[in-house]
Structures are given as C-alpha cells and as structure tokens.
Design a protein around this motif. Structure first.
Motif: not given
Length: 303
Positions: A57, A11, A54, A34
């Motif tokens: 991205l 995420d 997530d 990330q």
C-alpha cells in the motif's frame, strides 16, 4: 447467507477494486479503501465480515496493517485475505500466516478464484456464528429446570454467589427466599401427576411474572424454589414476596377445583457481609422455612 455480510477491500489499484467488486458484489456489500489509513477507518466504521488486503500500500506495509488488525480486540476476529504478488515465496507466506492472514490471493487475480476464496471465508463465518448461537442456547438450556423453565439449583447458586461478591464490593442489601409450594404432594394424590406438574409449571410462571426484573427464581427441589432479590433488605423483599403470594393464590390450574388456591410457605434471609458463601444465607432461609411450615400454609418467616 444467514447474516448481513460486508467485504472490505484495501488496495490502491482502482482496477483491482473494480474487478473484486464485480466478482463478489452479489454476495455481500463491498466497501473499498485505497490506503491503509482509510482502510482502518472503514474497518472500524463498517465492521466487515472479511477483509481483502494488498500487501503493498502507498502509506503502510500490508503485513504491518494485518498485524495491527489482529492485535486489536475489536477487529481480531475478522479474517484477512492478503493480496500478494505472483512471485511470493514460501518464507513470505509463512510470515504472512504468522501475521494472522487467513488466506492468500495471488496477482494476477482470476475472478473465479477471488469469488471462491471469499465465499469460503463467508461460509466459515456463517458456520461460526451458527455454532456460537448453538453454544449460547446449550448454555441457556443447561441453566434451566426442564419442567418449570426456572433456573436450576447449580446455576442459581452461581448467580447468587456472583451477586454476593458485588454486594460486598458495593455494600447494598441482598435477600434470598426459599419457598415451598404447600400441599403439592396432596394435590398430586388428589388430582394426578399431570395436574401436579401443571401446578409446578403454572406456579413457577406466575411467580416469575410477579417478581421484579432484577430478581431470579430457581427450582431447588421437588416443590421448593429459591428467589434471589438484589438491592432488597428483608422489608423490601417481604413486599415483593407478599405481592407474589397474592397473585399465586388467585391462579387457576386446569384440572383443579377453582376454589382451591395455591400458597407457598416462605423462609427469608438477608445476605450478611460475613457470609463466605451464598449457601450460608440459603441455610438461614431454609431454617426460617421450617418454622414457616410449622406455623401453617402461606406463612412467611424471616431468619
């Protein structure tokens, strides 16, 4: 938990990463990334138990990454929990499940919900591992003779047929011996059934320990055993079997006269390239065993 768990969270929000780590950090090691690219690298390096991913991205679409994870044989077994927006509709959920997602966590995320959903996946993984281990053990037990712990006849035939196929591809010698514990019926009559069974158990253990690591020992019948000897022609197999017979003769069985040593009659045959089935080789070894029995206890005959 019954194994070492790792949770990979992919995420781009530092706030989300921190919240998830606080929520589940006591249940497993939390690894963070990330970007999708970094997440894939961490996935292959760390081999996590669960992935939280997530859908949005900065460098790759989360659904595309989920499909890539599920298409890779190295990672397809890892459950993926997609982190989605609160406005995610039924069609989007169906698409995500089609991409291989195991579950969803909607934003804004509540720590208790994150914890519950992750714990569910960890519990499922633990149960899967336990079930797989139980299945492996059942398969192992199904391959063994219950009295002696040797391979049973069906598994021995299967293993020998596989060795026959390899031998034909790579052209190396393979031999099969059929052994018969001499005087087993007389031992049972003289010392009782319990001692007779101990002769089988102790004799089998002694034979297994005397063979090479690559050899296989199976109980084929009452007192009859089979030995698969890969990468061994008749002369090499005879040396292995002679050493085994010497150790067997010195074996002491509780309840038996210590002066009475165990012996085996042996029929030995090399596998031929034109053997269609390992039973062909076993038939030749059994015929040689019949000649060995007629010649007297402790005799070895080569087909």
């Amino acid at each position: 938990m019954g194994f070492h768990e790792k949770i990979l969270v992919i995420d781009d929000s530092a706030i989300v990463l921190e919240m998830i780590e606080r929520s589940v950090g006591d249940m497993a090691d939390v690894i963070t990334a990330q970007t999708g690219k970094t997440g894939l690298l961490r996935l292959l390096e760390e081999k996590p138990t669960v992935i939280l991913l997530d859908v949005k991205l900065p460098d790759i679409d989360g659904l595309k990454l989920c499909r890539a994870i599920k298409a890779d044989s190295r990672t397809k077994h890892v459950p993926v929990l997609l982190i989605t927006g609160e406005d995610t509709g039924a069609d989007a959920e169906a698409t995500a499940f089609g991409a291989g997602a195991a579950d969803f966590i909607r934003k804004p995320m509540h720590p208790a919900v994150v914890r519950a959903r992750v714990k569910l996946q960890l519990d499922l993984e633990m149960r899967t591992l336990a079930l797989n281990a139980a299945n492996v053990e059942l398969q192992r037990l199904a391959s063994l003779d219950t009295l002696t712990g040797c391979l049973n006849r069906p598994y021995f035939i299967s293993a020998a047929d596989a060795e026959l196929s390899r031998m034909k591809r790579h052209r190396y010698p393979v031999s099969i011996a059929v052994l018969d514990l001499d005087h087993l019926e007389h031992i049972g009559e003289a010392y009782g059934r319990a001692v007779g069974e101990e002769v089988l158990r102790g004799g089998a253990t002694c034979m297994k320990q005397s063979l090479r690591q690559e050899d296989s020992l199976a109980r084929l019948g009452s007192g009859e055993f089979g030995v698969l000897l890969p990468v061994a022609g008749a002369e090499g197999a005879k040396r292995v079997l002679t050493r085994m017979c010497e150790r067997l003769h010195s074996l002491q069985i509780k309840g038996m006269d210590p002066d009475v040593g165990l012996s085996v009659s042996i029929g030995l045959a090399e596998v031929h390239l034109d053997d269609m089935h390992v039973e062909d080789t076993i038939a030749r070894a059994s015929a040689a065993l019949s000649l060995a029995r007629k010649a007297g206890p402790g005799t070895l005959r080569v087909a």
